[in-house]
Design a protein around this motif. Structure first.
Motif, mmCIF file in Angstrom:
data_model
loop_
_atom_site.group_PDB
_atom_site.id
_atom_site.type_symbol
_atom_site.label_atom_id
_atom_site.label_comp_id
_atom_site.label_asym_id
_atom_site.label_seq_id
_atom_site.Cartn_x
_atom_site.Cartn_y
_atom_site.Cartn_z
ATOM 1 N N ASN A 30 -6.123 -11.715 18.716
ATOM 2 C CA ASN A 30 -7.147 -10.684 18.650
ATOM 3 C C ASN A 30 -8.436 -11.148 19.267
ATOM 4 O O ASN A 30 -8.985 -12.153 18.867
ATOM 5 N N SER A 31 -8.932 -10.408 20.208
ATOM 6 C CA SER A 31 -10.196 -10.808 20.817
ATOM 7 C C SER A 31 -11.212 -9.706 20.579
ATOM 8 O O SER A 31 -10.958 -8.748 19.854
ATOM 9 N N HIS A 83 -16.992 -8.400 13.848
ATOM 10 C CA HIS A 83 -17.239 -9.834 14.021
ATOM 11 C C HIS A 83 -18.415 -10.081 14.951
ATOM 12 O O HIS A 83 -18.683 -9.294 15.846
ATOM 13 N N LEU A 84 -19.088 -11.195 14.716
ATOM 14 C CA LEU A 84 -20.129 -11.640 15.653
ATOM 15 C C LEU A 84 -19.463 -12.598 16.630
ATOM 16 O O LEU A 84 -18.789 -13.533 16.214
ATOM 17 N N MET A 85 -19.649 -12.333 17.926
ATOM 18 C CA MET A 85 -18.983 -13.182 18.922
ATOM 19 C C MET A 85 -19.951 -13.569 20.030
ATOM 20 O O MET A 85 -20.673 -12.715 20.542
ATOM 21 N N PRO A 86 -19.941 -14.835 20.425
ATOM 22 C CA PRO A 86 -20.821 -15.244 21.520
ATOM 23 C C PRO A 86 -20.352 -14.720 22.873
ATOM 24 O O PRO A 86 -21.147 -14.538 23.784
ATOM 25 N N VAL A 122 -10.292 -16.443 19.002
ATOM 26 C CA VAL A 122 -9.462 -15.451 18.322
ATOM 27 C C VAL A 122 -10.122 -15.094 16.989
ATOM 28 O O VAL A 122 -10.914 -15.861 16.452
ATOM 29 N N LEU A 123 -9.818 -13.904 16.498
ATOM 30 C CA LEU A 123 -10.466 -13.393 15.295
ATOM 31 C C LEU A 123 -9.486 -13.302 14.135
ATOM 32 O O LEU A 123 -8.301 -13.072 14.347
ATOM 33 N N THR A 124 -10.021 -13.459 12.923
ATOM 34 C CA THR A 124 -9.164 -13.294 11.753
ATOM 35 C C THR A 124 -9.028 -11.812 11.468
ATOM 36 O O THR A 124 -9.863 -11.211 10.805
ATOM 37 N N ARG A 125 -8.017 -11.189 12.034
ATOM 38 C CA ARG A 125 -7.755 -9.787 11.735
ATOM 39 C C ARG A 125 -6.318 -9.450 12.134
ATOM 40 O O ARG A 125 -5.675 -10.201 12.864
ATOM 41 N N LEU A 160 -18.881 -16.584 12.466
ATOM 42 C CA LEU A 160 -20.346 -16.512 12.564
ATOM 43 C C LEU A 160 -20.946 -15.595 11.498
ATOM 44 O O LEU A 160 -22.144 -15.671 11.232
ATOM 45 N N ASN A 161 -20.121 -14.745 10.889
ATOM 46 C CA ASN A 161 -20.662 -13.873 9.835
ATOM 47 C C ASN A 161 -21.244 -14.686 8.685
ATOM 48 O O ASN A 161 -22.118 -14.224 7.974
ATOM 49 N N ARG A 162 -20.743 -15.915 8.517
ATOM 50 C CA ARG A 162 -21.256 -16.770 7.444
ATOM 51 C C ARG A 162 -22.724 -17.103 7.627
ATOM 52 O O ARG A 162 -23.435 -17.323 6.655
#
Ligand SMILES: [Zn+2]
Length: 1013
Positions: A857-858, A867-870, A886-889, A996-998
């Motif tokens: 997942n991108s 998600h926050l992504m650079p 990759v994202l946790t989803r 990055l949400n943390r």
């Protein structure tokens, strides 16, 4: 995995059964709040020997028990507290896990402890016991009067009539645990010496008082209750050990066999503790009390002789003399405000301890460091618990709370003598301010508990914030109301009547009301008994000739006294104290030409709303103190401030972003919390940023205790690309607006570590492309409604978190996730995640982003921009490190495939990460997806499965995890083979997950005390 859930359901089942069957056990809730006039006595003769190699004690004890009660006793409850360290089923062990400490849970048997070899004789006749050594039976955390592994009930061979005395004798052996709480051994690698804290160690009767028997299991959070008496202790240790103990050393004999025996004696105490360490050094000083009596003060500090230089030695002596000075000041301070120190010796010992910063025993205290604050507090306990021997387990405010009040008072006096330090323009918080902020953090988040609770019923955070902190605050309020002189008078009377006794809450109340002549319902019933808050509002002030008429409304729940200050234009300031009242009232005070009126200028009243405490004559915003604008967001918040913090962020498309973060305090939580963060991107040359506004509504309802209404906004650039070779660059960006209502569900047991909440929300996503030269724009806007249920498990041991979510927009989605970890030991965990999702798409377009994706997942698939992504779109447009994110989803397969495997109907997934043994930091991970989908190469639709496995490396508690896939499905291999632009080499299969949400600054509103612990 199944084992886990089965274990859980068995646990739930058993606790249900115990609720049904054991609920009629005698409850240990106090029935009377005033102590009886009689009191039991227990005198001890103890003969004990330390074996430092085996780390055990052997000895015998003789208790002489006097029944001063009017009842005939047929049994005596005896505490065997070393048994708390026997296994993971004891109340102590369970509480450790609940409070998030897994050290004891995962320790090996050689570090555990217990007491055995017991054989009780009463008046020379063998006595039988009722005990339950096999289980903790009913979890004494519910403090029922039944037995746990560390409590036995001794059946007296003959009844003990009122006024009669019996002797109870038994041999015993204590296997000393490593220090996990209070009792235990420590080991110094440098000097290669063992040291011992011998505390809560011998068989000891429970208190029998107006409420009957008070047996209590050993706990870390929650202290003790014991009968007063005289201790005669004969302690034999290997000669190299230096001893520190309760009371006076009467004699010391070298036995000539490598051991030394010391005899200690102390009367009028309810406990006996001793400490042994070959590395102890002693500094000592005499304190002469006002009465002329001499008290010897001693500090036992640990010296590591081998490495000490002359300078070190000098510094040490200096700092330990300082410690002696603190002892002296504390003894004098409490002596003058409460009552004279009655013992001949006061000792502070340096030693390992894991139950808080220090621990008190009569005439002696232990602490790892020797800082002034801990010494003040622990030496103060000689009064509040030592001399005034209240029931610490049932009424912890009577010892910890009142003791903290004196500690704050003492410190405040020091602070006013020395100027308060400031750091970068921010004033150092006083002890009282610190307690106020902690209390406010809990209160504003609707997580506080009344002061009057049982020690084991408090959450970890409230034990400090309420029992210590809020009690100190309410007593400070009472002191300001009564005045220092009356406060001292009341406390001295309490001391004189109740010294060496067991006062209950009703007893201290009786003394304070009688001596002060005041009715103190507001204090004892409301401030101590409830979580009601103080909030008086200045409604108006009106000048009529020489009188000022001040109207005040009680908006809070406490009818407590009000402190008012008035100031005239000529600069004359006057202070008034008004008795508490309900509703609205107008008071007249003599005042000419008033300038302002303020409630509680000295911050004594623990006011929860400081914004309605001020009226300035003719001022436009009556009732509000002007806001201050500050540069640093450090929460020193006696009033409302606006904080401006410089912010630097970066992403691939905006480049370096500079901006400011404008926010109000986050500590404590405000009912309206906001963060605005405009940012300028130097690469995109555009403005973006984040904003968050949240309204917290405390409902007062137990089922839904808080409603959060919020708006969260984000806007960033997304990429730059050419539609075709001759076209200009197009800059794409997104904005995401989330409007939601979140219901936070209350808990039956405040100590439960599960947080449940339900969110209803509307998401607005705007995606736009802008031609850089023509500035023409393409825009798309989509909205989604969602409902999300979260059940988060905050336990450290084996937590499972559940989430169910539905989303409706271009497509309808329903998904459920269970995730968590299973602890193998403190560091090694098995992480798992299970996912199931159904989607009903409105479009037939296969690449629809709302489909459920299996692999890699991108940013493209994160169509709701959660998600926050650079580098959000790098998998689509770029080819660099960010294309590997990759994202946790969804299916959560850890292999970058640009989301080419997907389902437009359903998908299930399991993700597991298993640690490698010993010190290897790597994990083995495996992902499996089963779904109904279309193969990207053959375009055939079928129910199919995918797998992927490899090595992972979690960093910063999984804030960043790197994945190296080694084995994966044939269809994925084929996909790579036919797409050389995606698969360049082995390295392009490596991916990473970055959470990055943390660290999202707009999430700061969720800061709670627990985040600091
Ligand atoms: Zn304490």
């Amino acid at each position: 995995m199944q084992i886990l859930s089965i274990r859980r359901s068995i646990g739930t089942f058993l606790s249900l059964i115990s609720l049904v069957f054991f609920n009629n056990l005698p409850s240990h809730a106090q029935q009377v709040s005033k102590q009886s006039t009689w009191q039991q006595q227990c005198d001890y003769d103890i003969d004990v020997k330390l074996d430092d190699i085996e780390r055990q004690l052997t000895g015998k004890i003789k208790m002489t028990y006097t029944n001063n009660s009017p009842e005939t006793l047929r049994e005596i409850y005896i505490h065997l507290w070393p048994n708390a360290y026997m296994n993971n089923e004891t109340p102590f062990a369970k509480q450790q896990v609940e409070n998030g400490s897994l050290d004891f849970y995962f320790t090996n048997d050689s570090c555990r402890g217990n007491i055995d070899s017991l054989s009780f004789w009463v008046n020379g006749i063998a006595a039988s016991i009722k005990a339950d050594f096999n289980s903790s039976n009913g979890g004494s955390l519910q403090h029922q009067k039944n037995l746990s592994i560390d409590i036995i009930c001794l059946i007296l061979p003959m009844p003990l009539a009122p006024g009669d005395v019996c002797t109870i004798e038994t041999p015993f052996r204590v296997r000393i645990p490593k220090v996990f709480s209070r009792l235990g051994w420590g080991y110094d690698r440098e000097t290669q010496n063992y040291n011992f804290n011998i505390t809560q160690w011998y068989p000891k009767p429970a208190v029998y008082d107006a409420n009957g028997w008070n047996p209590i299991p050993y706990l870390d959070q929650g202290e003790f209750y014991s009968e007063f008496g005289t201790f005669n202790a004969k302690i034999t240790v290997p000669t190299k050990y230096i001893l520190a103990a309760t009371g006076n050393e009467k004699s010391k004999t070298d036995n000539g066999d490598g051991t030394t025996t010391s005899i200690y004696k102390q009367a009028k105490v309810h406990d006996f503790a001793w400490f042994a360490n070959p590395d102890f050094r002693i500094v000592s000083e005499d304190i002469i009390l006002k009465s002329g009596r001499k008290v010897v003060s001693k500090v036992y500090y640990i010296a590591k002789a081998k490495k000490i230089t002359d300078k070190d030695a000098f510094d040490k002596v200096k700092s330990y003399s300082k410690a002696l000075n603190t002892i002296k000041n504390t003894v004098e301070f409490l002596g003058s405000h409460v009552g004279e120190y009655p013992y001949d010796v006061v000792t502070v010992v340096q030693g390992p301890l894991l139950a808080g910063g220090g621990m008190e025993y009569p005439t002696i205290t232990v602490m790892p460091g020797l800082d002034a604050t801990t010494i003040e507090h622990e030496v103060g306990h000689n009064w509040f618990y030592g001399i005034l021997g209240s029931n610490e387990r049932e009424h912890p405010w009577m010892d910890e709370g009142i003791n903290s009040f004196y500690e704050d008072w003492y410190k405040n006096r020091l602070d006013s003598n020395n100027a308060v330090k400031t750091y970068a323009g921010v004033k150092e918080l006083s002890a009282i301010d610190q307690h106020y902020i902690l209390y406010q953090m809990q209160q504003t988040a609707a997580l506080d508990q009344p002061i009057k609770g049982h020690a084991a019923d408090y959450t970890d955070a409230n034990y400090g914030a309420i029992v210590y902190g809020k009690t100190a605050l309410v007593f400070n309020y009472l002191r300001e109301y009564l005045g220092n002189e009356m406060m001292d008078k009341c406390m001295r009377e309490y001391y004189n009547i109740w010294k060496f006794k067991h006062p209950l809450p009703g007893d201290i109340r009786e003394v304070f009301e009688r001596v002060s002549g005041k009715k103190l319902d507001w204090f004892f019933n409301t401030l101590i008994g409830t979580t009601k808050t103080v909030d008086y509002k200045l409604v108006k002030a009106k000048q009529l000739q020489d009188k000022l008429y001040i109207t005040i409304k009680n908006k809070g729940g406490v009818e407590s006294p009000v402190f008012i200050n008035t100031k005239t234009k000529t600069g004359e300031e006057k202070a008034y104290t008004l008795e508490g009242f309900k509703g609205k009232k107008t008071f007249e005070v003599p005042c000419k030409d008033w300038k302002w009126v303020k409630i509680d200028t000295g911050h004594y009243m623990m006011e929860t709303n400081l914004r309605n405490n001020y009226i300035k004559r003719g001022f436009l915003f009556k009732g509000k103190e002007p806001s201050h604008i500050k540069l640093l967001g450090i929460g020193q918040s006696n009033d409302h401030n606006i904080y401006l913090d410089p912010m630097i962020l970066a992403n691939k498309y905006d480049g370096l972003m500079l901006g400011i973060m404008l926010s109000n305090e986050i500590v404590p939580l405000r009912s309206l919390q906001y963060t605005l963060m405009p940012l300028y991107g130097f690469k995109s040359q555009r403005i973006g940023g984040m904003a968050d506004v949240t309204k917290f509504i405390k409902t007062g309802n137990k089922k839904i205790y808080m409603v959060e209404v919020g708006m969260n906004f984000r806007r960033f650039n997304n990429g730059k690309f050419k539609v075709s070779k001759n076209n200009n660059d197009t800059l794409i960006s997104y904005s995401r607006t989330d409007l939601y209502v979140k219901l936070l569900f209350g808990k039956k047991n405040p100590r439960s570590l599960r947080d449940n909440n339900l969110t209803f929300g509307i998401l607005g996503i705007e995606e736009s492309g802008k031609n850089i030269q023509t500035t023409s724009r393409v825009m798309s806007f989509s909205t989604y409604t969602y409902i999300e249920f979260n059940s988060k498990d905050n336990s450290k041991l084996n937590p499972i978190t559940y989430q169910v979510k539905t989303l409706k927009g271009n497509a309808t989605r329903l998904q459920a996730t269970a995730s968590g970890h299973f602890n193998f030991n403190i560091k090694k965990k098995l992480y798992y995640r299970f996912f199931g999702g159904i989607v009903k798409s409105n479009s037939t377009y296969l690449g629809d982003r709302s489909n459920i994706y299996a692999s890699g997942n991108s940013g493209m698939q994160d169509f709701t921009y959660d998600h926050l992504m650079p580098g959000r779109n790098e998998q689509v447009y770029g080819n660099n490190i960010w294309s590997q994110q990759v994202l946790t989803r969804d299916g959560n397969m850890h292999i970058p495939m640009a989301g080419n495997f997907m389902s437009s109907s359903w998908l299930t997934a399991a993700n597991i990460e298993l640690p490698l043994p010993s010190k290897i930091p790597f994990y083995i991970y495996a992902d499996i997806n089963v779904y109904n989908g279309t193969d990207p190469l053959t375009n055939k639709q079928a129910v199919t499965s995918l797998y992927c496995a490899g090595i992972s490396l979690p960093i910063i508690d999984k804030g960043l995890t790197i994945y190296i896939p080694l084995l994966y499905s044939k269809s994925m291999h084929d996909f790579y083979k036919f797409n050389p632009s995606i698969y360049k080499s082995f390295f392009s299969t490596i991916c990473f997950n970055l959470d990055l949400n943390r660290i999202n600054p707009t999430h700061r509103k969720n800061i709670r005390i627990n985040n600091f612990m």
